[in-house]
Design a protein around this motif. Structure first.
Motif, PDB file in Angstrom:
ATOM      1  N   ALA B 113      31.487  60.742  83.408  1.00 45.92           N
ATOM      2  CA  ALA B 113      31.875  60.989  82.720  1.00 45.92           C
ATOM      3  C   ALA B 113      32.450  59.667  81.568  1.00 45.92           C
ATOM      4  O   ALA B 113      33.116  59.176  81.267  1.00 45.92           O
ATOM      5  CB  ALA B 113      33.615  60.696  83.384  1.00 45.92           C
ATOM      6  N   VAL B 114      31.453  58.866  81.975  1.00 44.68           N
ATOM      7  CA  VAL B 114      31.046  57.541  80.258  1.00 44.68           C
ATOM      8  C   VAL B 114      31.249  58.016  79.442  1.00 44.68           C
ATOM      9  O   VAL B 114      30.384  58.262  79.529  1.00 44.68           O
ATOM     10  CB  VAL B 114      30.431  56.419  81.527  1.00 44.68           C
ATOM     11  N   ASP B 115      31.540  57.745  78.082  1.00 49.39           N
ATOM     12  CA  ASP B 115      31.299  57.981  77.275  1.00 49.39           C
ATOM     13  C   ASP B 115      30.574  57.091  77.143  1.00 49.39           C
ATOM     14  O   ASP B 115      30.076  56.437  76.380  1.00 49.39           O
ATOM     15  CB  ASP B 115      32.752  58.078  76.691  1.00 49.39           C
ATOM     16  N   ARG B 116      29.132  58.511  76.211  1.00 48.75           N
ATOM     17  CA  ARG B 116      28.096  57.826  76.029  1.00 48.75           C
ATOM     18  C   ARG B 116      28.087  56.854  74.990  1.00 48.75           C
ATOM     19  O   ARG B 116      27.603  55.801  74.341  1.00 48.75           O
ATOM     20  CB  ARG B 116      26.868  59.027  75.355  1.00 48.75           C
ATOM     21  N   ARG B 117      28.685  56.684  74.206  1.00 50.27           N
ATOM     22  CA  ARG B 117      29.462  55.730  72.895  1.00 50.27           C
ATOM     23  C   ARG B 117      29.599  54.456  72.823  1.00 50.27           C
ATOM     24  O   ARG B 117      29.282  53.848  72.328  1.00 50.27           O
ATOM     25  CB  ARG B 117      30.757  56.842  71.874  1.00 50.27           C
ATOM     26  N   LEU B 118      30.192  54.040  74.190  1.00 48.30           N
ATOM     27  CA  LEU B 118      30.152  53.099  74.902  1.00 48.30           C
ATOM     28  C   LEU B 118      28.712  52.659  75.750  1.00 48.30           C
ATOM     29  O   LEU B 118      28.886  50.830  74.714  1.00 48.30           O
ATOM     30  CB  LEU B 118      31.121  52.854  76.047  1.00 48.30           C
ATOM     31  N   LEU B 119      28.318  53.280  75.523  1.00 50.54           N
ATOM     32  CA  LEU B 119      27.063  52.695  76.025  1.00 50.54           C
ATOM     33  C   LEU B 119      25.902  52.091  75.331  1.00 50.54           C
ATOM     34  O   LEU B 119      25.348  51.620  74.257  1.00 50.54           O
ATOM     35  CB  LEU B 119      26.160  53.448  77.192  1.00 50.54           C
ATOM     36  N   GLU B 120      26.005  53.451  73.394  1.00 53.61           N
ATOM     37  CA  GLU B 120      25.664  52.811  72.169  1.00 53.61           C
ATOM     38  C   GLU B 120      25.850  51.661  71.670  1.00 53.61           C
ATOM     39  O   GLU B 120      25.392  51.014  71.304  1.00 53.61           O
ATOM     40  CB  GLU B 120      26.185  54.708  71.432  1.00 53.61           C
ATOM     41  N   ALA B 134      24.885  48.070  83.659  1.00 52.75           N
ATOM     42  CA  ALA B 134      25.677  47.016  84.799  1.00 52.75           C
ATOM     43  C   ALA B 134      26.637  46.610  84.484  1.00 52.75           C
ATOM     44  O   ALA B 134      27.867  46.148  85.500  1.00 52.75           O
ATOM     45  CB  ALA B 134      24.669  46.065  84.896  1.00 52.75           C
ATOM     46  N   ARG B 135      26.972  46.384  82.507  1.00 57.13           N
ATOM     47  CA  ARG B 135      27.797  45.974  82.295  1.00 57.13           C
ATOM     48  C   ARG B 135      29.161  46.982  81.688  1.00 57.13           C
ATOM     49  O   ARG B 135      30.396  46.921  81.741  1.00 57.13           O
ATOM     50  CB  ARG B 135      27.682  45.444  80.784  1.00 57.13           C
ATOM     51  N   VAL B 136      28.529  48.168  81.534  1.00 57.47           N
ATOM     52  CA  VAL B 136      29.661  49.083  81.618  1.00 57.47           C
ATOM     53  C   VAL B 136      29.689  50.565  82.212  1.00 57.47           C
ATOM     54  O   VAL B 136      31.269  50.594  82.760  1.00 57.47           O
ATOM     55  CB  VAL B 136      28.918  49.568  79.220  1.00 57.47           C
ATOM     56  N   ALA B 137      28.626  50.996  82.302  1.00 60.22           N
ATOM     57  CA  ALA B 137      28.885  52.173  83.014  1.00 60.22           C
ATOM     58  C   ALA B 137      29.140  51.894  84.260  1.00 60.22           C
ATOM     59  O   ALA B 137      29.654  52.487  85.004  1.00 60.22           O
ATOM     60  CB  ALA B 137      26.965  53.023  83.370  1.00 60.22           C
TER      61      ALA B 137
END
Lengths: 355, 227
Positions: B113-120, B134-137
């Protein structure tokens, strides 16, 4: 020093193939322009390193970012990316979002400087994205992208998620900021006002290919083909036939039963496409002034449609023709569907494409 | 009354199982949430198997696989000098496998459910994949991670079939509270049985209610904070 040199082919899994072949200057804003779904974002992602081209190369400032057997990971390209809806980290406040890409001493101060530069009011620095307005969120996204001092700024429809007043306000500020930063930037948009306001150069993407690239005014006033002409907003694109060469580089064509004088682009032979931008057409009533280079066509108004502060007037001159005029002059000319009016435009505004 | 020895053993088993599932289940959940591999459906099916298989079937295979006649069983015996079946270690292994879906499914769902764009976005800002995770997901998916651990804890508390097959019923070593309950009923000790059953019911309900309360608190400030 050169900017981006792109010559690659890529495809999303199960998606259409996207080809990009153009270069940008080492500074200034290049707009990737085209209708939705044309492949603009895919090109941007390949430049960022979030997508890997199937073949070809991506180079920046003489450095190869991707080619056969070479792929510089996104983390090492030092690009600043602004996503369409910001993609801010929802669990971090504005200050921590802006500081995300910074390491080491003074990162808090550098993040605040970036927020300041992006125009986020100080009172909002401690707020989380859910507590910010759309415009404020885009400012944070911008601050987050510029804080680590990237070498290249990539913006994917940065204003499209905002409502019209916020968009227009931020557009002016974004232009100022991009000029100030002096960073080379690649900006994706499907909005031609945004393209004209922000771009120095422009690449037009249609159906998965870059169809024309060059200085923005050149692309807008001299589209390479009918698809580009339609995409950049030359409202009138009609078939025409060359009837007479007039000398002085002028040529007369026949379109929809009207004689139209335009500038001969060379290579014109028989059939042609006549392109005319709505901005170039003025509406007049009364006695014509004598002017050889002017076209004056008697038209009937078919429809009136508001377009921002202006009014878009659809006309029938024997072929469909569009004009833009202020609401004031619309009222003064008493334009209603069905009324008659003369459409005037200069010969150099008539752009003829060989066919 | 309540078999305290069995109760402590059960809590120890459930806590160790949850901890091991955090270590093993989280990377598996992260892989499931991120992968586009075709093997994904097979791995998902394998992880979900304990949900539908009778626990005795799972117990039987574990027994066969870990027993002294199997290569794995002999290797374990050579390394530790003990047999896996009818030991706490064997019980732990069985519980980890039986509770795998209860840990992995909520973790994988929260991570997906974590928006992939946040990781990108994190990658473009210089984060490695692990660092961005570790910092976002994780900070965004932690309610799902906690759910997974709580559910696997609660499920291990009440597991019966696998425990009986693999662990047997050795007081202080493999005798868990649900087996103690069964013994009480067999011995017609209805008072002790009622107390044990009531305790299990109350513990499971409390743990689940706490988890749901925690999730509400975790999500609400992100969804719609005061403006």
């Amino acid at each position: 020093m050169s900017g981006l040199e792109l010559d690659f082919e890529t495809a999303l899994p199960g998606g259409p193939v996207v080809r990009a072949q153009f270069a940008t200057a080492s500074s200034g804003v290049c707009v990737l322009f085209g209708p939705s779904g044309a492949g603009k974002t895919t090109i941007l992602r390949s430049v960022a390193g979030l997508a890997r081209p199937r073949r070809g190369h991506v180079r920046f400032a003489g450095e190869t970012w991707s080619a056969d057997g070479v792929f510089l990971p996104v983390q090492r390209r030092r690009v600043g990316l602004v996503f369409q809806e910001g993609a801010l980290f929802p669990h971090l406040d504005a200050r921590r979002n802006a500081a995300y890409g910074l390491r080491g001493d003074g990162h808090r101060g550098r993040a605040e400087a970036a927020l300041d530069r992006a125009g986020l009011p100080r009172g909002a620095w401690g707020r989380r994205p859910a507590q910010l307005s759309g415009g404020e969120r885009q400012r944070v996204a911008l601050a987050r992208a510029i804080a680590p001092e990237p070498r290249l700024l990539l913006l994917d429809e940065p204003l499209s998620s905002l409502d019209a007043p916020a968009r227009e306000g931020l557009r002016g500020e974004l232009r100022r900021l991009l000029r100030e930063l002096g960073l080379p930037a690649l900006l994706v948009t499907h909005d031609r006002h945004e393209a004209l306001a922000l771009g120095d150069a422009m690449a037009v993407v249609i159906d998965g290919a870059v169809r024309q690239a060059g200085p923005i005014d050149a692309v807008f006033s001299r589209p390479a083909d009918a698809d580009v002409a339609r995409a950049v907003g030359v409202e009138t694109v009609v078939p025409a036939r060359v009837v007479e060469r007039l000398g002085d580089g002028l040529v007369a064509v026949e379109a929809g039963g009207c004689r139209v004088i335009g500038v001969d682009p060379g290579g014109l032979d028989g059939e042609a496409l006549l392109c005319l931008r709505a901005e170039e057409v003025t509406l007049e009533r009364g006695q014509p002034e004598a002017s050889s280079a002017r076209n004056r066509l008697a038209c009937r108004v078919t429809a009136l449609q508001p377009d921002g502060a202006l009014m878009r007037v659809a006309l029938d001159a024997g072929f469909p023709l569009s004009a833009l005029c202020s609401r004031g002059s619309c009222a003064a000319l008493e334009l209603v569907p069905g009324s008659t009016i003369d459409a005037c435009f200069k010969a150099p505004a008539v752009h003829l494409l060989p066919r | 009354m309540i078999d305290v020895e069995a109760l402590t053993l059960t809590v120890r088993l459930a806590a160790t199982t949850s901890a091991m599932l955090l270590v093993l289940g989280l990377p598996l959940a992260a892989w499931l949430a991120a992968t586009r591999s075709r093997a994904r459906v097979l791995v998902e099916a394998l992880v979900a198997l304990p949900l539908v298989l009778p626990p005795t079937v799972l117990g039987f295979y574990l027994l066969a696989l870990l027993g002294p006649r199997s290569a794995a069983g002999r290797a374990w015996e050579a390394a530790t000098g003990a047999l896996l079946p009818f030991s706490f270690s064997g019980l732990l292994l069985a519980s980890v496998i039986a509770s795998l879906p209860f840990a992995v499914q909520p973790m994988a769902a929260a991570l997906s459910a974590v928006d992939r764009r946040l990781l990108e976005a994190a990658w473009t800002l210089g984060d490695s994949r692990l660092r961005a995770f570790a910092r976002v997901a994780l900070p965004l998916a932690w309610p799902g991670v906690v759910s997974g651990m709580v559910l696997s804890f609660a499920h291990t508390l009440g597991e019966f079939g696998v425990v009986l097959m693999v662990g047997g019923n050795i007081p202080g070593r493999t005798r868990t509270i649900s087996i103690a309950l069964y013994d009480h009923v067999q011995a017609l000790e209805y008072e002790a049985a009622a107390a044990t059953a009531g305790l299990l019911l109350a513990a499971s309900f409390t743990v689940l209610a706490l988890t749901f309360a925690l999730q509400r608190r975790a999500f609400s400030p992100l969804a719609a904070g005061p403006r």
